[in-house]
Motif scaffolding. Structure first.
Motif, short mmCIF file in Angstrom:
data_model
loop_
_atom_site.label_atom_id
_atom_site.label_comp_id
_atom_site.label_asym_id
_atom_site.label_seq_id
_atom_site.Cartn_x
_atom_site.Cartn_y
_atom_site.Cartn_z
N UNK A 72 0.84 -1.19 0.00
CA UNK A 72 0.00 0.00 0.00
C UNK A 72 0.88 1.25 0.00
N UNK A 73 0.31 2.34 -0.40
CA UNK A 73 0.97 3.64 -0.24
C UNK A 73 0.37 4.33 0.98
N UNK A 74 1.23 5.01 1.73
CA UNK A 74 0.78 5.83 2.84
C UNK A 74 1.14 7.27 2.54
N UNK A 75 0.52 8.19 3.28
CA UNK A 75 0.82 9.60 3.11
C UNK A 75 1.26 10.17 4.44
N UNK A 76 2.39 10.88 4.44
CA UNK A 76 2.87 11.52 5.66
C UNK A 76 1.93 12.67 6.01
N UNK A 77 1.37 12.63 7.22
CA UNK A 77 0.46 13.69 7.68
C UNK A 77 1.18 14.74 8.50
N UNK A 78 2.04 14.28 9.42
CA UNK A 78 2.74 15.24 10.29
C UNK A 78 4.06 14.64 10.76
N UNK A 79 4.96 15.54 11.13
CA UNK A 79 6.29 15.15 11.62
C UNK A 79 6.61 16.00 12.83
N UNK A 80 7.07 15.35 13.90
CA UNK A 80 7.54 16.09 15.07
C UNK A 80 8.93 15.60 15.43
N UNK A 81 9.73 16.48 15.98
CA UNK A 81 11.08 16.14 16.41
C UNK A 81 11.13 16.07 17.92
N UNK A 82 11.84 15.06 18.41
CA UNK A 82 12.05 14.91 19.85
C UNK A 82 13.52 14.54 20.03
N UNK A 83 14.34 15.51 20.36
CA UNK A 83 15.78 15.30 20.41
C UNK A 83 16.28 15.03 19.00
N UNK A 84 16.95 13.89 18.81
CA UNK A 84 17.46 13.54 17.48
C UNK A 84 16.51 12.59 16.74
N UNK A 85 15.36 12.29 17.33
CA UNK A 85 14.36 11.41 16.71
C UNK A 85 13.33 12.22 15.94
N UNK A 86 12.68 11.56 14.98
CA UNK A 86 11.53 12.15 14.29
C UNK A 86 10.37 11.17 14.38
N UNK A 87 9.21 11.69 14.74
CA UNK A 87 7.99 10.89 14.82
C UNK A 87 7.08 11.28 13.67
#
Length: 191
Positions: free
Chosen positions: A8-23
């Motif tokens: 399947x294809x997904x679509x990125x809705x949102x991105x948040x940074x927490x330290x050096x991680x990305x959610x």
């Protein structure tokens, strides 16, 4: 473990940074079928599903993953190739894919033929012994066959189904893609 056959294809809705991680929160037709703690390939990167809400799911990429993949350049609205883990009593339609990206590659050329597309990619030369004519590679999680292999370049041919059902259709010259070289080739080369 995966097969490189995109589900399947997904679509990125949102991105948040927490330290050096990305959610990342992604929306997809399979998100509601996922389970918490499940491994899911995102552009060929194995990430753990952390939360599910209706047709969306959340995953986090750590610094190591962001450094070795194209996930750090994702933006809201980007399409992502998704594949759930291989069921061991099923067919292996692609090849064995771990979801552990080895390097990124750069698209050098894209050429449309009569009913198919050819792409040429450049990759770090230190991986050249893992890239062989008619061998397998996972490119953004897609299991593909290599041809016209050179020291630090290779080409792949894309059929209409793959072009229409994966994010390869958005890859243009200059695009960065995730590469995972064939696991069997890695063990043979290490010998």
């Amino acid at each position: 473990m995966f097969t490189g056959i995109i589900e399947s294809l997904g679509k990125v809705l949102s991105i948040t940074e927490n330290g050096t991680n990305k959610t990342f929160w992604l929306e997809s037709p399979i998100s509601h079928e996922l389970k918490i703690d499940q491994s899911l390939s995102h552009n060929g990167v194995c990430l753990t599903v952390e939360e599910i809400h209706e047709n969306t799911h959340r995953v986090t990429a750590i610094e190591e993953t962001l450094r070795k993949s194209n996930l750090g350049s994702w933006k809201p609205g980007d399409e992502v190739n998704l594949e759930r883990c291989l069921i061991m009593n099923g067919r292996l339609d692609g090849h064995i894919v771990q979801g552990h990206v080895d390097a990124v590659g750069t698209c050098l050329k894209r050429k449309e033929g009569k009913g198919s597309w050819e792409f040429q990619f450049e990759f770090p030369k230190k991986f050249s012994r893992l890239v062989i004519e008619k061998g397998s590679i996972s490119l953004n999680g897609i299991s593909l066959t290599l041809f016209d292999v050179k020291k630090s370049r290779f080409s792949v041919a894309i059929i209409p189904y793959t072009f229409g059902h994966t994010n390869i259709r958005s890859v243009l010259p200059g695009s960065i893609v995730n590469l995972e070289f064939d696991i069997i080739g890695k063990y043979v080369a290490r010998r």
